[in-house]
Design an enzyme around this catalytic site. Structure first.
Site, PDB file in Angstrom:
ATOM      1  N   ASP A   1     -58.370  -4.898 -16.568  1.00 40.65           N
ATOM      2  CA  ASP A   1     -58.614  -3.655 -15.851  1.00 40.65           C
ATOM      3  C   ASP A   1     -59.852  -2.889 -16.314  1.00 40.65           C
ATOM      4  OD1 ASP A   1     -57.774  -2.646 -18.259  1.00 40.65           O
ATOM      5  OD2 ASP A   1     -56.023  -1.593 -17.486  1.00 40.65           O
TER       6      ASP A   1
ATOM      7  N   CYS B   1     -49.921  14.279 -14.370  1.00 35.45           N
ATOM      8  CA  CYS B   1     -49.186  13.065 -14.735  1.00 35.45           C
ATOM      9  C   CYS B   1     -49.067  12.962 -16.259  1.00 35.45           C
ATOM     10  CB  CYS B   1     -49.921  11.849 -14.174  1.00 35.45           C
ATOM     11  SG  CYS B   1     -49.254  10.260 -14.719  1.00 35.45           S
TER      12      CYS B   1
ATOM     13  N   CYS C   1     -45.546   7.558 -19.844  1.00 37.10           N
ATOM     14  CA  CYS C   1     -44.333   7.953 -19.125  1.00 37.10           C
ATOM     15  C   CYS C   1     -43.993   6.877 -18.106  1.00 37.10           C
ATOM     16  CB  CYS C   1     -44.548   9.298 -18.432  1.00 37.10           C
ATOM     17  SG  CYS C   1     -43.129   9.898 -17.480  1.00 37.10           S
TER      18      CYS C   1
ATOM     19  N   CYS D   1     -41.346   7.308 -13.087  1.00 37.54           N
ATOM     20  CA  CYS D   1     -41.469   6.917 -11.676  1.00 37.54           C
ATOM     21  C   CYS D   1     -41.117   5.451 -11.457  1.00 37.54           C
ATOM     22  CB  CYS D   1     -42.863   7.232 -11.152  1.00 37.54           C
ATOM     23  SG  CYS D   1     -44.194   6.297 -11.921  1.00 37.54           S
TER      24      CYS D   1
END
Length: 305
Positions: free
Chosen positions: A141, A228, A255, A258
């Site tokens: 990435d 976020c 985190c 989601c």
């Protein structure tokens, strides 16, 4: 007699722990306008690097000249274990986090770039044997390649409202890497366009991730990095607003909320990782994080009072 290159490619990928694979022709990117809209909304926060190299993201030929095929690979987070949990304690879903500990995102612990690159180097050796005249490049990435778009086009899954790449078979707890090659490979997709479109419609009707996000960072416009927790605890280097500090709870680094609530991850959620707060500053996983982790430790300690 040599076997079909796709069959051999799949065998090589499975041997290296890749759980998903797709192959598509290298053509122009289609969704650059969505990134521009996200940037114009101010959602990037301190990730200013997202604003540069727009031309490179527009076509993989700017990453590898004369590229003809893009191979997209999915590596499950479990492939990093036990390195991922080195020095960490683990918790099952629903277990409370003990005082004096902070929760760490499941991808953290071992630098996944190094893990991924080593496996992709093995894939490149395979390409060298099968296509000795071709040029190939492995990409994680850090390269200017819109990897979720390419994973979607390669049939690995769809992009959910939380902007994660979600596989109907694997869920979303996996990472992406690509190989660009000048060899012309036959196309291969696990899921067809019509299937992914149907899943996307279901995702739009769901909204569990929007409701579960502790800070309301997810909306139809995208994920606002200024709110976020994953971005605030990793990418953001300044102070964090008081309301967002409280919403962090005991989240020390990253985190996964989601993803935890996504019904595609039911039965597929890896164990949670926690770390003693007193060890965070010296843990090798956070060697480059510096003051950001020290700041996060202070916030978690305040939230646990």
């Amino acid at each position: 007699m040599r076997t079909n290159p796709l069959d051999a490619l799949n065998r090589c990928a499975r041997r290296l722990d890749f759980a998903a694979l797709g192959v598509v022709p290298a053509t122009a990117a289609r969704y650059g306008h969505l990134l521009r809209a996200w940037l114009e909304a101010g959602f990037a926060d301190e990730m200013r690097y997202m604003e540069v190299r727009e031309q490179a993201r527009s076509h993989p030929k700017f990453v590898l000249e004369n590229v003809r095929s893009v191979v997209v690979l999915g590596l499950p987070i479990e492939a990093f274990t036990p390195g991922r949990n080195a020095g960490f304690a683990t918790l099952e879903a629903g277990e409370p986090i003990p005082k004096g500990f902070g929760e760490v995102a499941r991808f953290a612990g071992t630098d996944y770039h190094w893990v991924f690159r080593e496996k992709l180097r093995e894939m490149l050796r395979w390409f060298g044997e099968w296509f000795p005249e071709a040029k190939s490049r492995a990409v994680v990435d850090t390269a200017p390649l819109p990897e979720r778009e390419w994973a979607r086009r390669a049939g690995l899954g769809f992009v959910g409202r939380n902007r994660m790449l979600i596989s109907p078979r694997l869920g979303s707890f996996f990472l992406l890497g690509e190989i660009l090659t000048t060899a012309e490979l036959p196309e291969y997709r696990e899921f067809e366009e019509s299937q992914l479109e149907a899943w996307e419609r279901c995702c739009q009707d769901c909204g569990r991730c929007l409701k579960a996000c502790p800070t309301g960072a997810i909306s139809d416009k995208g994920v606002d990095s200024r709110r976020c927790i994953a971005c605030l605890t990793i990418e953001h280097h300044g102070e964090i607003a008081p309301d967002l500090r409280r919403a962090m709870g005991s989240r020390l680094y990253g985190c996964d909320v989601c993803q935890e609530v996504c019904h595609h991850n039911i039965g597929r959620i890896p164990t949670r990782s926690i770390l003693e707060l007193s060890q965070a500053a010296v843990h090798p996983a956070f060697a480059r994080a510096g003051e950001a982790v020290a700041r996060n430790v202070r916030i978690v300690q305040d939230n646990q009072k």
